[in-house]
Design an enzyme around this catalytic site. Structure first.
Site, PDB file in Angstrom:
ATOM      1  N   LYS A  48       0.945  -1.149  -0.021  1.00  0.00           N
ATOM      2  CA  LYS A  48      -0.187   0.027   0.070  1.00  0.00           C
ATOM      3  C   LYS A  48       1.010   1.338  -0.002  1.00  0.00           C
ATOM      4  O   LYS A  48       1.965   1.156   0.425  1.00  0.00           O
ATOM      5  CB  LYS A  48      -0.826   0.029   1.216  1.00  0.00           C
ATOM      6  CG  LYS A  48      -1.667   1.153   1.514  1.00  0.00           C
ATOM      7  CD  LYS A  48      -2.609   1.395   0.629  1.00  0.00           C
ATOM      8  CE  LYS A  48      -3.365   2.605   0.325  1.00  0.00           C
ATOM      9  NZ  LYS A  48      -3.961   3.043  -0.801  1.00  0.00           N
ATOM     10  N   ASN A  72     -11.847   3.682  -6.824  1.00  0.00           N
ATOM     11  CA  ASN A  72     -11.737   4.039  -5.688  1.00  0.00           C
ATOM     12  C   ASN A  72     -11.050   5.599  -5.190  1.00  0.00           C
ATOM     13  O   ASN A  72     -10.448   6.107  -5.956  1.00  0.00           O
ATOM     14  CB  ASN A  72     -10.555   2.923  -5.032  1.00  0.00           C
ATOM     15  CG  ASN A  72      -9.249   3.335  -5.182  1.00  0.00           C
ATOM     16  OD1 ASN A  72      -8.564   4.281  -4.406  1.00  0.00           O
ATOM     17  ND2 ASN A  72      -8.640   2.876  -6.358  1.00  0.00           N
ATOM     18  N   ILE A  74      -9.504   6.012  -2.144  1.00  0.00           N
ATOM     19  CA  ILE A  74      -9.015   5.799  -0.376  1.00  0.00           C
ATOM     20  C   ILE A  74      -8.197   6.813   0.328  1.00  0.00           C
ATOM     21  O   ILE A  74      -8.711   6.894   1.288  1.00  0.00           O
ATOM     22  CB  ILE A  74      -8.160   4.400  -0.558  1.00  0.00           C
ATOM     23  CG1 ILE A  74      -9.145   3.213  -1.262  1.00  0.00           C
ATOM     24  CG2 ILE A  74      -7.733   4.105   0.889  1.00  0.00           C
ATOM     25  CD1 ILE A  74     -10.103   2.538  -0.724  1.00  0.00           C
ATOM     26  N   LEU A  76      -4.980   7.049   0.348  1.00  0.00           N
ATOM     27  CA  LEU A  76      -3.789   6.750   1.184  1.00  0.00           C
ATOM     28  C   LEU A  76      -3.868   6.492   2.449  1.00  0.00           C
ATOM     29  O   LEU A  76      -3.165   6.738   3.210  1.00  0.00           O
ATOM     30  CB  LEU A  76      -2.642   7.730   0.601  1.00  0.00           C
ATOM     31  CG  LEU A  76      -2.246   8.111  -0.737  1.00  0.00           C
ATOM     32  CD1 LEU A  76      -1.475   9.184  -0.870  1.00  0.00           C
ATOM     33  CD2 LEU A  76      -1.606   6.722  -1.257  1.00  0.00           C
ATOM     34  N   CYS A 133       0.411  11.280  -7.136  1.00  0.00           N
ATOM     35  CA  CYS A 133       0.042  12.085  -5.974  1.00  0.00           C
ATOM     36  C   CYS A 133      -0.170  13.503  -6.219  1.00  0.00           C
ATOM     37  O   CYS A 133       0.654  14.009  -7.113  1.00  0.00           O
ATOM     38  CB  CYS A 133       0.696  11.903  -4.811  1.00  0.00           C
ATOM     39  SG  CYS A 133       0.984  10.150  -4.285  1.00  0.00           S
ATOM     40  N   GLY A 220      -9.320  -2.509 -12.820  1.00  0.00           N
ATOM     41  CA  GLY A 220     -10.089  -3.627 -12.885  1.00  0.00           C
ATOM     42  C   GLY A 220     -10.123  -4.184 -14.709  1.00  0.00           C
ATOM     43  O   GLY A 220      -9.585  -3.199 -15.315  1.00  0.00           O
ATOM     44  N   GLY A 246      -2.889  -3.407 -14.674  1.00  0.00           N
ATOM     45  CA  GLY A 246      -3.998  -2.993 -15.057  1.00  0.00           C
ATOM     46  C   GLY A 246      -5.074  -3.953 -15.702  1.00  0.00           C
ATOM     47  O   GLY A 246      -4.754  -4.344 -17.183  1.00  0.00           O
ATOM     48  N   GLY A 268      -4.090  -6.403  -9.373  1.00  0.00           N
ATOM     49  CA  GLY A 268      -4.598  -5.721  -8.545  1.00  0.00           C
ATOM     50  C   GLY A 268      -5.885  -6.052  -8.140  1.00  0.00           C
ATOM     51  O   GLY A 268      -6.174  -6.827  -7.454  1.00  0.00           O
TER      52      GLY A 268
END
Ligand SMILES: Cc1cc2nc3c(=O)[nH]c(=O)nc-3n(C[C@H](O)[C@H](O)[C@H](O)COP(=O)(O)O)c2cc1C
Length: 319
Positions: A48, A72, A74, A76, A133, A220, A246, A268
């Site tokens: 992660k 997503n 999330i 981080l 990022c 996905g 990917g 993933g």
């Protein structure tokens, strides 16, 4: 009989025992799955995204299912580099599977500080730099601008002897330019790609499903053709190894990435549906290699026709 060599040398001593790993953000730090699958058989665990300080991530909802994939945001969520270096890394050190720590940051200084903290820590096999990022100082993602991407890679390169794999954002006009810039700045290898910006709308309430800006990262099976094209473009642009990611959920998907130019791959989103997906991909690739008498999976690589078409000589009469 042809002997299959599965090892992948990513540089600076990071040799993956096989080319099938699990992608950042989809397999925690590995030990979460230790009781469920034989993680030691994986080619690598890409952790992660890890930041300088612990982060709780975004409040829910932060994932949404889409046709052929998921979104997503999330934010981080991670325990911070100190915890990773002192609590998790000693566990990694006892494993056979190499653990590559994915590093994220809100500014150049944060990337440098996180990588510096991981330098020389037993159990940390390499660094994967997530340059997707947002750059807090300049607003734009580092990964969207070749010059900014090169600056962060150069700064990190200066503080580590570990293998430095730079993970590219696909949300750019010309991924090959970013690839060339990070290679020149000192990347040992390149992973491609991170998630694509996407949105899911809830028609009933006439608004996006994800809060905040309404967008998230799409991953996905839906992104596989896009990721394959990105890997082929990166392969054509650089000499360093390329790690493809990917939409891989079965061996055939991974094999397509080797054709497109990958040296290794990451599984993933598929791990969410089946945490043994990556090992099944590995077994399927090994079986394919045996059936086709391959010595290495990279023998599948396709060589694109050269786009450097020779200009015909100008006839002297029209000069
Ligand atoms: C829930 C989730 C969290 C992710 N977190 C990270 C992350 O922290 N750092 C990173 O570089 N990529 C992250 N990714 C991107 C994946 O590593 C991968 O590049 C992407 O999902 C495409 O692969 P896939 O289609 O096989 O999932 C995340 C993906 C998902 C689905």
């Amino acid at each position: 009989m042809t002997r299959l060599d599965l090892g992948v040398d990513l540089g600076r001593g990071l040799v993956l025992p096989n080319p099938i790993g699990v992608a950042s953000g989809t397999f925690g730090y590995g030990f979460e799955f230790e009781q469920l699958v034989d993680i030691q058989r994986l080619g690598a665990i890409w952790t992660k995204g890890t930041t300088l300080l612990p982060r709780a991530g975004n409040p829910p909802p932060r994932v949404a299912e889409t046709t052929g994939g998921m979104l997503n945001s999330i934010g981080l969520h991670n325990p911070g580099v100190e915890h990773v270096a002192t609590v998790y890394a000693p566990r990694f050190a006892g494993w056979r599977v190499p653990v590559v720590v994915n590093v994220a940051g809100g500014g150049l200084e944060e990337y440098v500080a996180v990588v510096r903290r991981l330098e020389g820590v037993p159990g940390v096999a390499g660094i994967e730099l997530n340059i997707s990022c947002p750059n807090i100082a300049h607003g734009l993602d580092f990964g969207r601008d070749p010059a900014a991407a090169a600056r962060v890679v150069e700064a990190v390169r200066a503080v580590t002897r570990l293998c430095l794999v730079v993970k590219l954002s696909p949300n750019v006009t010309a991924i090959a330019e970013v690839a060339r810039a990070v290679e020149a700045a000192g990347a040992d290898a390149i992973s491609a790609v991170n998630t694509f910006v996407g949105m899911k709308v809830h028609l009933g309430v006439r608004r996006p499903v994800l809060p905040r800006g309404g967008t998230g990262g799409l991953s996905g099976p839906a992104i596989k053709p896009l990721a394959l094209a990105a890997v082929a473009a990166v392969r054509a642009a650089v000499r360093v190894p390329v790690v493809g990611v990917g939409g891989i959920s079965a061996a055939a998907d991974a094999l397509e990435f080797f054709v497109a130019g990958a040296d290794a791959v990451q599984v993933g989103t598929a791990s969410f549906a089946d945490c043994g997906a990556a090992l099944e991909v590995l077994e399927g690739c090994v079986a394919y290699a045996a059936r086709h008498r391959l010595g290495r999976l990279t023998e599948l690589r396709w060589t694109p026709p050269s786009d450097r078409v020779e200009s015909p000589p100008t006839p002297t009469s029209v000069r």
